[in-house]
Design an enzyme around this catalytic site. Structure first.
Site, PDB file in Angstrom:
ATOM      1  N   GLY A 111       3.120 -27.800 -27.483  1.00  0.00           N
ATOM      2  CA  GLY A 111       2.216 -28.437 -28.437  1.00  0.00           C
ATOM      3  C   GLY A 111       3.053 -29.085 -29.515  1.00  0.00           C
ATOM      4  O   GLY A 111       4.218 -29.411 -29.281  1.00  0.00           O
ATOM      5  N   THR A 113       4.156 -27.738 -32.265  1.00  0.00           N
ATOM      6  CA  THR A 113       5.106 -26.831 -32.923  1.00  0.00           C
ATOM      7  C   THR A 113       5.952 -26.007 -31.957  1.00  0.00           C
ATOM      8  O   THR A 113       7.115 -25.745 -32.200  1.00  0.00           O
ATOM      9  CB  THR A 113       4.327 -25.845 -33.839  1.00  0.00           C
ATOM     10  OG1 THR A 113       3.355 -26.582 -34.572  1.00  0.00           O
ATOM     11  CG2 THR A 113       5.250 -25.133 -34.803  1.00  0.00           C
ATOM     12  N   LYS A 114       5.318 -25.587 -30.843  1.00  0.00           N
ATOM     13  CA  LYS A 114       5.992 -24.609 -29.996  1.00  0.00           C
ATOM     14  C   LYS A 114       6.107 -25.078 -28.553  1.00  0.00           C
ATOM     15  O   LYS A 114       5.351 -25.933 -28.109  1.00  0.00           O
ATOM     16  CB  LYS A 114       5.204 -23.290 -30.033  1.00  0.00           C
ATOM     17  CG  LYS A 114       5.284 -22.568 -31.342  1.00  0.00           C
ATOM     18  CD  LYS A 114       4.148 -21.600 -31.543  1.00  0.00           C
ATOM     19  CE  LYS A 114       2.852 -22.288 -31.830  1.00  0.00           C
ATOM     20  NZ  LYS A 114       1.682 -21.448 -31.858  1.00  0.00           N
ATOM     21  N   ASP A 242      -7.017 -25.187 -35.979  1.00  0.00           N
ATOM     22  CA  ASP A 242      -6.806 -26.152 -34.900  1.00  0.00           C
ATOM     23  C   ASP A 242      -7.517 -25.622 -33.659  1.00  0.00           C
ATOM     24  O   ASP A 242      -6.920 -24.994 -32.796  1.00  0.00           O
ATOM     25  CB  ASP A 242      -5.297 -26.317 -34.663  1.00  0.00           C
ATOM     26  CG  ASP A 242      -5.018 -27.436 -33.676  1.00  0.00           C
ATOM     27  OD1 ASP A 242      -5.966 -28.137 -33.291  1.00  0.00           O
ATOM     28  OD2 ASP A 242      -3.852 -27.608 -33.301  1.00  0.00           O
TER      29      ASP A 242
HETATM   30  N1  LIG Z   1       0.323 -17.165 -23.101  1.00  0.00           N
HETATM   31  C1  LIG Z   1       0.393 -18.371 -22.530  1.00  0.00           C
HETATM   32  N2  LIG Z   1       0.404 -18.495 -21.184  1.00  0.00           N
HETATM   33  C2  LIG Z   1       0.474 -19.713 -20.611  1.00  0.00           C
HETATM   34  N3  LIG Z   1       0.534 -20.882 -21.282  1.00  0.00           N
HETATM   35  C3  LIG Z   1       0.533 -20.835 -22.615  1.00  0.00           C
HETATM   36  C4  LIG Z   1       0.464 -19.584 -23.305  1.00  0.00           C
HETATM   37  N4  LIG Z   1       0.457 -19.852 -24.623  1.00  0.00           N
HETATM   38  C5  LIG Z   1       0.517 -21.189 -24.749  1.00  0.00           C
HETATM   39  N5  LIG Z   1       0.566 -21.794 -23.552  1.00  0.00           N
HETATM   40  C6  LIG Z   1       0.635 -23.250 -23.298  1.00  0.00           C
HETATM   41  O1  LIG Z   1       1.565 -23.824 -24.206  1.00  0.00           O
HETATM   42  C7  LIG Z   1       0.940 -24.801 -25.033  1.00  0.00           C
HETATM   43  C8  LIG Z   1       1.543 -24.745 -26.424  1.00  0.00           C
HETATM   44  O2  LIG Z   1       1.323 -23.489 -27.040  1.00  0.00           O
HETATM   45  P1  LIG Z   1       0.694 -23.381 -28.502  1.00  0.00           P
HETATM   46  O3  LIG Z   1       0.770 -21.967 -28.949  1.00  0.00           O
HETATM   47  O4  LIG Z   1      -0.655 -24.020 -28.504  1.00  0.00           O
HETATM   48  O5  LIG Z   1       1.735 -24.261 -29.339  1.00  0.00           O
HETATM   49  P2  LIG Z   1       1.494 -25.285 -30.540  1.00  0.00           P
HETATM   50  O6  LIG Z   1       1.349 -24.458 -31.781  1.00  0.00           O
HETATM   51  O7  LIG Z   1       2.714 -26.120 -30.545  1.00  0.00           O
HETATM   52  O8  LIG Z   1       0.245 -26.073 -30.248  1.00  0.00           O
HETATM   53  C9  LIG Z   1      -0.560 -24.485 -24.981  1.00  0.00           C
HETATM   54  O9  LIG Z   1      -1.335 -25.641 -25.169  1.00  0.00           O
HETATM   55  C10 LIG Z   1      -0.723 -23.896 -23.591  1.00  0.00           C
HETATM   56  O10 LIG Z   1      -0.906 -24.923 -22.625  1.00  0.00           O
HETATM   57 MG   LIG Z   2      -1.419 -25.437 -29.672  1.00  0.00          MG
END
Ligand SMILES: Nc1ncnc2c1ncn2[C@@H]1O[C@H](COP(=O)(O)OP(=O)(O)O)[C@@H](O)[C@H]1O
Ligand SMILES: [Mg+2]
Length: 463
Positions: A111, A113-114, A242
């Site tokens: 996304g 951030t991560k 969000d």
């Molecule tokens: N526990 C998980 N298992 C599988 N995919 C994940 C998991 N957590 C996040 N993701 C994938 O990674 C993406 C980015 O994680 P997220 O925490 O939303 O980051 P950001 O804060 O950058 O938006 C998510 O949109 C999802 O598709």
């Molecule tokens: Mg996200």
């Protein structure tokens, strides 16, 4: 859905190969040095977040960035104090040691951030690893502004730490589980944080739209239960700022929120009612300013309207059992104009579930099973070219039913249906699945089965 949040599956890269990708250089997880226990990252569980020594931002950073870092650190400390250390990661939590032994790391998605990768632990289990996305929008914007990449990554790391703190304290079937974390503060401005989480698969809205109503209802109900928990959480009423489908994943058919770094445990402060307008692109809601100077229920309402606009409107109404449609449209209207709070919404969902499970919604219908002959000890061959939508199986017409009586009504409504069997399989509500067929001639002996054949179909046949 934005491509940013979409899953990108790698073919089981090694950690070294993965790190060679420039955009993912920040996913330097398995290469993290293992810190000695006591420094907060030494392969041991870290119950409660205790910032390692030297955690303050170095003096070399631009003043604006230093101020932002200070602010985030203050917010984190405040949250940490409110969370009271937490119990979730407990003594069995994973740490840096587990991370360094993880293999088969492959990127799942990212996304702003991560970045999230899948990895296999030494014991064989799979986890999701979250870390700061060094090439993500959040860090890039910060670098444009301050020109300090390491400090900017550190700023983003605070967000991940916030998420870890929240996940440690908040435990619910609708929230992804935190298995542990690892952090390394050995670099100068750098603070590398890796959260180890329950592995899910990204939510595919398009796919969900093609699943049976009962499955879509389950997702909406899980979401309502999650929002109920967030409204009454141990940290107060929490808003997911969000709130979009890409912040959720599916784990064993259950919806779970994974992105918590934008969650807010604060309710908006106010002096008068005018300070409390809840704005969405299509609608605004005037709220009340309470005597303690907070906009009343703003977090709960924000979540609920987002659930309405991103989930309920798409998933709830279409192909719902006709008798439940008025109740569902009440829910849609009442959440769409925020007449219901989360408590009423949960009650309304539970009422629908009760009517659906008990079959009460089927009352006062003509009895049609008498038009069918039942043959005990037989079943039909599956996949007789009879397809229906939305079926639980691609091969044939497999639908959830309350009783053979309801199955008879469904078979009557289908042009090609000649027979059906009630299978042993059950859906999440406990209802059996029935398989509908366009012929009844190929019967197989099966002591547990009963086949129902339309009398009109059998009259010209062999029966
Ligand atoms: N526990 C998980 N298992 C599988 N995919 C994940 C998991 N957590 C996040 N993701 C994938 O990674 C993406 C980015 O994680 P997220 O925490 O939303 O980051 P950001 O804060 O950058 O938006 C998510 O949109 C999802 O598709
Ligand atoms: Mg996200």
């Amino acid at each position: 859905m934005a491509a940013a949040g979409r899953a990108r599956r790698g073919a089981g890269l090694s950690a070294a190969a993965l790190l060679a990708l420039p955009a993912l250089a920040l996913l330097a997880l398995p290469a993290l040095p293992v810190l000695p226990p006591g420094r907060g990252g030494g392969g041991e569980a870290q119950p409660g977040f205790s910032p390692p020594p030297g955690f303050s931002p170095p003096l070399l950073l631009p003043p604006g960035l230093r101020e932002e870092l200070r602010q985030r650190r203050r917010d984190l400390r405040r949250l940490e104090a409110a969370a009271g250390g937490g119990e979730a990661a407990g003594a069995a939590g994973l740490g840096c040691g587990d991370l360094s032994r993880a293999t088969a790391v492959s990127v799942l998605g990212w996304g702003f951030t991560k970045v999230v990768a899948r990895a296999v632990l030494a014991g064989g289990g799979s986890v999701a690893l979250k870390s700061v996305h060094g090439a993500g929008r959040e860090v890039r914007r910060c670098v444009q502004r301050y020109g300090a990449p390491a400090g900017c990554r550190r700023l983003a790391a605070y967000k991940l730490l916030k998420e870890v703190t929240l996940l440690r304290r908040l435990q619910h079937p609708g929230i992804v589980k935190l298995y542990g974390q690892c952090y390394d503060n050995s670099g100068d401005a750098e603070l590398r944080v890796t959260a180890m989480l329950e592995l899910g698969s990204p939510l595919e809205m398009i796919q969900l739209l093609q699943t049976p109503w009962e499955e879509r209802f389950k997702i909406c109900l899980s979401l309502v239960k999650l929002l109920f928990y967030l409204a009454h959480s141990p940290l107060g009423s929490i808003a997911l700022l969000d709130f979009q489908p890409r912040q959720f994943v599916m784990v064993d058919g259950n919806l779970k929120v994974t992105d918590m770094d934008d969650a807010s445990t604060e309710e908006l402060s106010c002096k008068e009612d005018n300070d409390c307008t809840l704005d969405f692109p299509t609608k605004s809601f005037p709220l009340k300013c309470s005597v303690v100077g907070k906009c009343e229920g703003i977090n709960e309402k924000k979540n609920l309207f987002n659930a309405y606009r991103y989930f309920f409107t798409y998933l709830l109404p279409h192909s719902a059992p006709p008798a439940l449609r008025p109740l569902l449209s009440d829910i849609l209207n009442a959440t769409g104009d925020l007449r219901y709070g989360i408590n009423e919404t949960l009650r309304a969902f539970e009422k629908v579930l009760h009517l659906y499970k008990s079959g009460l919604y089927l009352q006062k219908r003509p009895l049609l099973l008498k038009d069918y002959i039942s043959l005990k000890g037989f079943r039909t061959v599956e996949g007789e070219g009879h397809k229906c939508w939305p079926s639980y199986s691609h091969l044939g017409c497999l639908l959830s039913i309350h009783s053979a009586e309801e199955a008879a009504a469904i078979c009557n409504s289908q042009l090609h249906c000649q027979s059906f069997i009630v299978t042993q399989h059950r859906t999440w509500t406990g209802r059996p699945l029935a398989s509908f067929q366009s012929s009844w001639t190929d019967l197989i002996p099966d002591t547990n089965a009963v086949v129902y054949i339309k009398r009109s179909a059998s009259s010209g046949g062999r029966l």
